[in-house]
Design a protein around this motif. Structure first.
Motif, mmCIF file in Angstrom:
data_model
loop_
_atom_site.group_PDB
_atom_site.id
_atom_site.type_symbol
_atom_site.label_atom_id
_atom_site.label_comp_id
_atom_site.label_asym_id
_atom_site.label_seq_id
_atom_site.Cartn_x
_atom_site.Cartn_y
_atom_site.Cartn_z
ATOM 1 N N TYR A 241 0.771 -1.138 -0.146
ATOM 2 C CA TYR A 241 0.023 -0.012 -0.122
ATOM 3 C C TYR A 241 0.766 1.424 -0.072
ATOM 4 O O TYR A 241 1.575 1.669 1.048
ATOM 5 C CB TYR A 241 -0.885 -0.056 1.238
ATOM 6 C CG TYR A 241 -1.889 -1.315 1.014
ATOM 7 C CD1 TYR A 241 -3.146 -1.125 0.297
ATOM 8 C CD2 TYR A 241 -1.478 -2.514 1.567
ATOM 9 C CE1 TYR A 241 -4.075 -2.067 -0.007
ATOM 10 C CE2 TYR A 241 -2.369 -3.424 1.504
ATOM 11 C CZ TYR A 241 -3.587 -3.304 0.727
ATOM 12 O OH TYR A 241 -4.402 -4.501 0.315
ATOM 13 N N ASP B 101 0.276 4.269 -0.137
ATOM 14 C CA ASP B 101 -0.282 5.415 0.687
ATOM 15 C C ASP B 101 -0.182 5.198 2.153
ATOM 16 O O ASP B 101 -0.459 6.248 2.980
ATOM 17 C CB ASP B 101 -1.609 5.884 0.444
ATOM 18 C CG ASP B 101 -1.937 6.268 -1.047
ATOM 19 O OD1 ASP B 101 -0.834 7.071 -1.380
ATOM 20 O OD2 ASP B 101 -2.976 6.254 -1.772
ATOM 21 N N LEU B 102 0.134 3.970 2.375
ATOM 22 C CA LEU B 102 0.243 3.704 3.879
ATOM 23 C C LEU B 102 2.002 3.773 4.185
ATOM 24 O O LEU B 102 2.599 3.685 3.332
ATOM 25 C CB LEU B 102 0.180 2.192 4.263
ATOM 26 C CG LEU B 102 -1.550 2.118 4.018
ATOM 27 C CD1 LEU B 102 -1.823 0.752 4.802
ATOM 28 C CD2 LEU B 102 -2.621 3.164 4.556
ATOM 29 N N SER B 103 2.233 4.258 5.376
ATOM 30 C CA SER B 103 3.450 4.292 5.780
ATOM 31 C C SER B 103 4.118 2.853 5.987
ATOM 32 O O SER B 103 3.312 1.842 5.959
ATOM 33 C CB SER B 103 3.707 4.837 7.204
ATOM 34 O OG SER B 103 3.348 3.975 8.175
ATOM 35 N N GLN C 185 2.847 0.916 8.977
ATOM 36 C CA GLN C 185 1.525 0.590 8.746
ATOM 37 C C GLN C 185 1.465 -0.617 7.865
ATOM 38 O O GLN C 185 0.675 -1.719 8.093
ATOM 39 C CB GLN C 185 0.384 1.761 8.237
ATOM 40 C CG GLN C 185 0.181 2.845 9.138
ATOM 41 C CD GLN C 185 -0.134 4.091 8.631
ATOM 42 O OE1 GLN C 185 0.004 4.199 7.391
ATOM 43 N NE2 GLN C 185 -0.582 4.841 9.260
ATOM 44 N N ASN D 237 5.591 7.056 3.459
ATOM 45 C CA ASN D 237 4.718 6.625 2.677
ATOM 46 C C ASN D 237 5.344 5.464 1.977
ATOM 47 O O ASN D 237 6.373 6.137 1.289
ATOM 48 C CB ASN D 237 3.723 7.223 1.713
ATOM 49 C CG ASN D 237 2.586 7.942 2.613
ATOM 50 O OD1 ASN D 237 2.413 7.934 3.644
ATOM 51 N ND2 ASN D 237 1.872 8.486 1.845
ATOM 52 N N TRP E 30 -6.719 3.481 7.852
ATOM 53 C CA TRP E 30 -5.394 4.087 7.503
ATOM 54 C C TRP E 30 -5.431 4.505 6.007
ATOM 55 O O TRP E 30 -5.099 5.501 5.752
ATOM 56 C CB TRP E 30 -4.063 3.450 7.753
ATOM 57 C CG TRP E 30 -3.545 3.280 9.161
ATOM 58 C CD1 TRP E 30 -3.481 2.247 9.859
ATOM 59 C CD2 TRP E 30 -3.445 4.412 9.835
ATOM 60 N NE1 TRP E 30 -3.092 2.717 11.238
ATOM 61 C CE2 TRP E 30 -2.814 4.110 11.301
ATOM 62 C CE3 TRP E 30 -3.526 5.895 9.896
ATOM 63 C CZ2 TRP E 30 -2.548 4.922 12.026
ATOM 64 C CZ3 TRP E 30 -3.049 6.915 10.772
ATOM 65 C CH2 TRP E 30 -3.035 6.165 12.001
ATOM 66 N N ARG F 101 -5.207 8.272 5.244
ATOM 67 C CA ARG F 101 -3.732 8.683 4.842
ATOM 68 C C ARG F 101 -3.734 8.973 3.432
ATOM 69 O O ARG F 101 -3.076 10.206 3.100
ATOM 70 C CB ARG F 101 -2.483 7.614 5.024
ATOM 71 C CG ARG F 101 -2.012 7.759 6.240
ATOM 72 C CD ARG F 101 -0.965 6.873 6.368
ATOM 73 N NE ARG F 101 0.126 7.153 5.725
ATOM 74 C CZ ARG F 101 1.265 7.638 6.566
ATOM 75 N NH1 ARG F 101 1.070 7.563 7.695
ATOM 76 N NH2 ARG F 101 2.273 8.187 6.026
ATOM 77 N N THR G 184 -2.470 -4.851 -5.253
ATOM 78 C CA THR G 184 -2.549 -5.193 -3.892
ATOM 79 C C THR G 184 -3.708 -6.132 -3.558
ATOM 80 O O THR G 184 -3.459 -7.017 -2.725
ATOM 81 C CB THR G 184 -2.742 -4.151 -2.972
ATOM 82 O OG1 THR G 184 -3.831 -3.227 -3.416
ATOM 83 C CG2 THR G 184 -1.542 -3.307 -2.890
#
Lengths: 575, 371, 373
Positions: free
Chosen positions: A410, A412-414, A417, A453, B14, B18, B207
């Motif tokens: 992902y 956009d996720l860190s 995360q 990210n 999230w 985010r 994903t």
């Protein structure tokens, strides 16, 4: 040497005012009639340089000229450009794409039939004239992209990584086509991550971090490695451990596995690694061998990573179970009346690497997807880590780690995360989860990126994160689908160090790849072609089989790959 | 199982919090829409301009014109001097209506003979025209009554014979209708947009395969995917429940717990719809256009754009399947009507039924299209 | 951009390409043909602002002849559908539940007062204010029913003055007559802004823009080839909608084909310009679609005078509506259907639309240029 067809002089280009420049005072020249290679690790500035030459970008400083005029002012019809993603319209057919670019480049209608005939013949796309570009395989798309760039013979041809994700056969054909064009007096700039291609260029420019590290014939660079490259015939079983030891030696700067043997690069000339230092049985043959461009490339960038995988050191040992970790028995998948994979059978023992190789669209992805549960087989069955593919789907999934072709975490996720998520869905909770995440953060040096990210990280770190997510739950089986596509050799070496280490802990790996040097790491290879497995064996066995069939002397694995496929074609035609 | 589900839910949260694009879509449009549409979507007709063609020029016609000019709903009075001018004023939309006083009008009124005022309306805006006609009728009736009273013809004490009381909204403030309605509509738009996009986006980014090779079960993925739109719906609605009474002065009279129960079922029904769209689309663009295509009829058949009562009978039956239709009744009821529990429940169970159908259908479709 | 001269060969090739893509893309089909059908259908059948047969209840607390006669008048009225005579308490519950929209209470002393004093006793009307539009209609219609009953009963008490209502252009007062022409404006907004924004954003996203830009094609040429097919698609969709409106929904058409085509063509200029601008400013399809929705579709729906009277809105929203191109299309579009060709009005609106178009295109070309560098 002729006057340069295109040149960049002291070119600097920045995208962000604050950051380092994408290109820093770079000079290059492209001569007509020659193949000019452009190589460098990820983020070196290759694409930026090509865009400057097309006139799509304007340099901050320096000049970019094509045919004696600034690139931005040059008549676009003299430049043929194939961007990384080919620039094809997926909802148009082959012939429609070709016609579009023919008109855009102002090809006179009278020349069209002849040109199209020539291009379709030479890309072997005649049969697919009316197929939509979106439904072509990767190799065919690439050839069509090239045909579109060539539809009106340009003076300068710019190719941006045309080989990414493309099988060796298509790549070789493409090379030949372009080489022939160069022979007609076109100037070609070929940007690539495949160093065997770079090696065949007339001139190579090596970029790193926006700076030019080398310019000249590849042999010039390769020559510097004379007397520093050795092959160690260590034998099949212990080769991974030997490589680990070798890479940890200070005098060894780089090393890879080649079938049953090792290929080592030393830091100083003539100093062959000793039997004692490598701790191999006395009498093990260690012989100098001819250097390659890749050796020089890795060397100029500071050598490969050390041999010990910290990941493997901290991985659990997978217990022996006595039965194979992966079994495919008669796996078949049909889509309507099209058979994508037919009766594929193999088994992979614990602690082995099995490679699935084959041209684009041959069925290796289908086989791969059936084994990791993304596709249900039409017939046949399989087992992963002792669990049946059909009845034990959930258990199968719990026991495998998966790394996809393109970066598919992902973005956009860190990083944190992403790690939390993957730990969670594999059932790690509480202290176990914290421990597992702490471990991979440490091993892959993700500390400084934890709150970034993941999509904005450099490619190498994305790669590390993807591997981290796949191994956090310490699965006994790893599925890697073209894990290193488009990645530079340095990162690939680090990656394979980890894989080798894990295998030594008993992890079983199923991998697909288009890099033949990576296939050399496999214990066994299954070659899939036209939905069938046409050959299986160790890399050396495949080479021998190809040598016998095609009469080659000391073939590379790529030669073997091509020979075996051609042989299969011959048999099919005869039948 | 709980660990996996928890990880899935946290990740989904999230993902919407985010992603800057998702944040923009969740925060900016709902607030802009509430304010702009809250004020804009009114079927009231205020400040309308009226043309006067006065061929009489007598005392009675002047009295009428003055009364008209004094009415709060009338904007400008435009004098016209010929039928052609009257026509032009309506054609060019300068006025919505032209009143014509024929010669002898005042004389007729004085002599207590029937006197008629000609009223011409712009039928291109027939709804507004009808409302204007209503206003004019009242002004004429009032003026006529007072003229009659001066003539001692009717012993009325000025009281109208019709005592009208508008329940739930005594001043017929249009915003009292719009605001509870916008809550229903806007929470639908965000919920559908989030749901439809969530799966197709993972497909496009690749994903989705990662999820499918993990031990996550299909129902866990679905439940995880339901959380963001549900949460978005609840947060948006809660925000509105605070803003609408406090900023716009719309009363909030009913039971909040029952409202939330209905809200959750409403969201579930919409999520099912969004999942169906998502499962059928291969790309984000298709998902977006698909959800848009679904959204338009859901809004127009909800009773917000025009009352369900006005639709043909068969379409009223179709509208029963629209979750927004039921939830709009609940929303209006809870805001304005202090709707009793029995009535709320009577509109809640259809929501539960619709939710059960759409969620089941979407999970079946989802499973069958997994590969 | 290198200086390039116009080439008919390139231009035609791009047009062919764009047209093929339109034909093969299901989303184009959805927006250009399915959406108009849905909108027209809904505005033709579902959306009606004309309440007839509003369900009301009558609480008849008096059993005298005048009271019964008044109740009968309500039952006969074409405006109301009386669901039965019940007690006020029962009807109040029905009103709360939304099953009826009004209650008419005829009080207990109605007949006595009527007979003894000859005076018209008061009746009470309770409406469901939660639906203000319907409530206003209920009150108005109830007054009408009462007044005409009174006029029949007590001719001497009739008011001397009455309005004679005439509705030009739409004597049947069918709201679909103005909603359907308005929805054509919505459809053209979708094609002009949303679809165009999506297709250009797609070229950026899929990397084909780069390949195209590396060919000799010039920027104005490229944009023109993007715009022209959608211009034609917009006109085609408008024609389809117009034919459906006339022949399926029976909306009168008093203007000319030339008039409606001129209006539609003028409107497509700012609409396409806005689409190009959105795609040049946003970076991808998702954001482009959302921005187009917010900046083009919703304003066209809400702030154009299509559904809601602009003059009734607060000043600041009225000011906002001046920059909504659809505002300048909907009045002439309704006129071309219901009133005929009013060229004076058309010319003013067309001029404004073209002015907007010029602004949007200028900014769009500048923004697209910047993106390449």
């Amino acid at each position: 040497m002729d006057a340069p067809l295109a040149c960049a002089r002291a070119v600097t280009k920045r995208f962000a005012a604050a950051g380092p420049p994408a290109l820093d005072a770079v000079d290059i020249e492209i001569a007509p009639g020659r193949m000019t290679g452009l190589v460098g690790p990820d983020g070196a500035g290759k694409t930026t340089l090509i865009r400057l030459l097309t006139g799509l970008l304007v340099p901050d400083r320096g000049t970019v000229e094509v045919g004696g005029v600034p690139a931005t002012a040059q008549d676009r019809s003299v430049i043929g450009y194939m961007p990384q993603r080919f620039g094809l319209y997926e909802d148009l057919s082959v012939i429609e794409n070709l016609s579009l670019y023919a008109d855009l480049r102002g090809l006179p209608p009278a020349e069209r039939p002849e040109n199209f005939r020539r291009l379709l013949g030479f890309t072997d796309l005649e049969r697919f004239r009316t197929r939509l570009a979106g439904r072509l395989s990767g190799g065919m798309k690439q050839k069509l992209g090239l045909a579109c760039a060539l539809v009106r013979t340009p003076k300068l041809l710019l190719l941006d990584e045309p080989g990414v994700g493309v099988d060796p056969i298509s790549r070789r054909e493409l090379w030949k086509m372009v080489r022939d064009l160069a022979g007609e007096g076109i100037g070609v700039l070929w940007s690539t991550a495949y160093l065997d291609e770079a090696e065949r260029c007339d001139t190579v420019f090596l970029l790193n971090g926006g700076r030019l590290l080398h310019a000249g014939p590849p042999a010039e660079l390769t020559q510097r490695m004379d007397g520093r490259v050795f092959r160690v015939y260590a034998g099949g079983t212990g080769r991974r451990e030997v490589l680990e030891r070798a890479l940890n030696l200070s005098e060894v700067s780089d090393g890879t596995i080649q079938g049953a043997s090792l290929r080592l690069v030393t830091r100083t000339q003539g100093a062959a690694p000793t039997v004692d230092a490598l701790q191999v049985p006395a009498g093990t043959r260690i012989a100098p061998t001819a250097p390659r461009f890749e050796d020089a490339f890795v060397d100029i960038l500071g050598g490969g990573p050390p041999g010990t995988s910290t990941l493997a050191q901290r991985y659990r040992t997978i217990p022996q179970s006595g039965e194979p970790a992966i079994i495919a028995s008669g796996l078949t998948r049909r889509f309507g009346d099209f058979t994508a994979a037919s009766n594929i059978s193999f088994s992979v023992g614990r602690g082995q690497i099995f490679g699935l190789l084959g041209p684009n669209g041959a069925g290796k992805s289908t086989t791969f997807k059936m084994l990791c549960g993304l596709l249900t087989p039409t017939s046949g069955n399989g087992q992963v880590a002792g669990f049946d593919l059909r009845s034990g789907r959930a258990e199968c999934r719990q026991s495998l780690g998966y790394m996809a072709q393109k970066f598919s975490l992902y973005g956009d996720l860190s990083v944190r995360q992403n790690l939390n998520f993957y730990a969670g869905i594999y059932g790690l909770a509480g202290g176990v989860q914290r421990e597992a995440i702490g471990r991979v953060v440490d091993i892959f040096h993700l500390q400084s990126y934890l709150d970034t990210n993941s999509g904005t990280m450099p490619l190498g770190f994305k790669q590390r994160l993807a591997l981290a997510c796949a191994v956090m739950h310490q699965p006994p089986v790893l599925f890697l689908d073209e894990p290193t596509s488009g990645v530079d050799p340095i990162v690939r070496r680090e990656f394979w160090t980890h894989i080798n280490g894990l295998v030594e802990r008993g992890v079983t790996v199923l991998v697909t790849t288009h890099f033949m040097d990576e296939a050399e790491y496999c214990d066994r290879i299954g070659l899939i072609y036209r939905a069938e497995q046409i050959a299986a064996g160790t890399p050396d066995e495949l080479k021998q089989a190809a040598a016998a069939q095609a009469g080659l002397k000391d073939p590379t694995l790529e030669d073997a790959f091509i020979a075996l496929i051609e042989e299969s074609d011959r048999k099919r035609e005869a039948a | 199982m709980w660990g996996r589900l928890q990880a899935m839910v946290v990740k989904e949260l999230w993902a919407i919090l985010r992603d800057p694009r998702a944040r923009i879509i969740l925060i900016v449009p709902p607030i802009v829409q509430l304010f702009v549409f809250g004020f804009a979507t009114t079927l009231e007709v205020k400040n309308f301009d009226v043309g006067i063609y006065d061929r009489d020029n007598g005392a009675a016609s002047q009295e009428f014109i003055q009364r008209l000019a004094g009415s709060p709903n009338v904007g400008r009075i435009v004098s016209v001097h010929s039928p052609a001018e009257a026509r032009e004023a309506i054609d060019g939309r300068a006025v919505i209506a032209v009143l014509t006083f024929e010669q002898g009008f005042s004389g007729n009124v004085a002599a207590h003979r029937p006197a008629v005022i000609g009223a011409l309306y712009d039928g291109r805006r027939s709804n507004a025209a009808q409302i204007v006609a209503g206003y004019l009728d009242r002004i004429v009736a009032d003026t006529g009554a007072s003229l009659a009273a001066t003539a001692h013809l009717q012993p009325q004490d000025g009281r109208s014979a019709l005592e009208v009381s508008h329940w739930f909204n005594p001043n017929l403030d249009y915003m009292w209708f719009t605001m509870p309605g916008l809550l229903v509509i806007i929470s639908m738009v965000s919920a559908l947009a989030v749901t439809a996009q969530t799966v197709s986006r993972e497909r496009e980014l690749g994903t989705f395969d990662q999820l499918m090779v993990s031990p996550l079960r299909v129902h866990e993925i679905l439940v995880g995917k339901m959380i963001p739109p549900l949460l978005v719906g609840i947060v948006n609605s809660t925000l509105y429940l605070i803003i609408i009474p406090n900023l716009f002065g719309v009363p909030l009279t009913g039971s909040l717990p029952l409202f939330y129960i209905a809200l959750i079922l409403y969201m579930c029904a919409l999520i099912g719809v969004g999942m169906l769209v998502s499962a059928l689309s291969m790309t984000q663009q298709q998902a977006f256009l698909g959800s848009f295509l679904v959204m338009v009829p859901l809004i127009l058949l909800s009773g917000y754009a025009s009352p369900v009562d006005n639709m043909p009978g068969w379409l009223q039956v179709v509208a029963e399947g629209n979750p927004a239709k039921h939830f709009l009744i609940i929303s209006e009821g809870v805001f304005l009507k202090a709707m009793p529990a029995v009535e709320i429940l009577a509109n809640t169970w259809p929501l539960a039924a619709i939710a059960a159908v759409t969620l089941t259908a979407s999970s079946l479709l989802f499973r069958s299209r997994m590969e | 951009m290198s200086a390039t001269t116009f080439s008919w060969q390139r231009f035609r090739a791009m047009l062919v390409k764009e047209s093929l893509q339109i034909l093969r893309d299901p989303s184009t089909f959805l927006i250009a043909f399915v959406l108009p059908m849905i909108l027209l259908f809904l505005f033709g059948y579902a959306i009606s602002l004309d309440p007839t047969h509003i369900r009301i209840g009558i609480a008849l607390e008096d059993s005298g002849a005048p009271a019964l006669s008044l109740a009968n008048s309500f039952e006969r009225s074409r405006w109301f559908q009386v669901t039965g005579r019940r007690s006020v308490a029962t009807l109040e519950d029905e009103l709360t539940a939304g099953r009826i929209r009004g209650i008419v209470v005829i009080p207990a002393d109605f007949s006595r007062r009527f007979r003894t004093t000859g005076e018209v006793a008061q009746i009470q009307v309770i409406t469901d204010g939660a639906l203000p539009n319907t409530a206003a209609f209920v009150a108005g219609y109830a007054e009408g029913v009462r007044a005409s009953w009174q006029a029949a009963q007590l001719p001497q008490a009739a008011l001397p003055v009455a309005l004679a209502h005439r509705y030009w252009f739409n004597p049947e007062l069918a709201s679909r007559y103005f909603l359907i022409p308005g929805s054509i404006a919505i459809v053209m907004t979708m094609i002009g802004s949303l679809l165009t924004a999506l297709v250009v954003a797609r070229e950026w996203e899929r990397g084909t823009m780069e390949a195209i830009m590396a060919t000799p094609i010039g920027m104005p040429e490229f944009l023109a080839t993007k715009v022209l097919p959608y211009f034609l698609l917009g006109l085609g969709s408008m024609a389809l909608c117009t034919l459906l409106a006339i022949f399926l929904f029976g909306v009168p058409f008093r203007g000319s084909a030339l008039g409606i085509t001129a209006l539609a063509a003028a409107f497509l200029v700012p609409s396409l310009g806005q689409g190009l601008l959105v795609s040049a400013v946003t970076k991808n399809q998702f954001v482009a679609s959302q921005v187009a929705l917010l900046s083009a579709f919703l304003p066209a729906m809400m702030l154009s005078g299509f559904l809601f009277e602009i003059s009734s809105m607060p000043r600041w929203i009225q000011a906002l509506s001046y920059v909504v191109p659809a505002r300048y299309l909907i009045p002439p579009l309704q006129s071309v259907f219901l009133a005929g060709d009013l060229w004076g009005m058309f010319a003013r609106n067309i001029a404004v639309l073209l002015g907007f178009g010029a602004v949007f295109f200028t900014i769009a070309i500048a923004a697209t240029r910047r993106r390449i560098a």
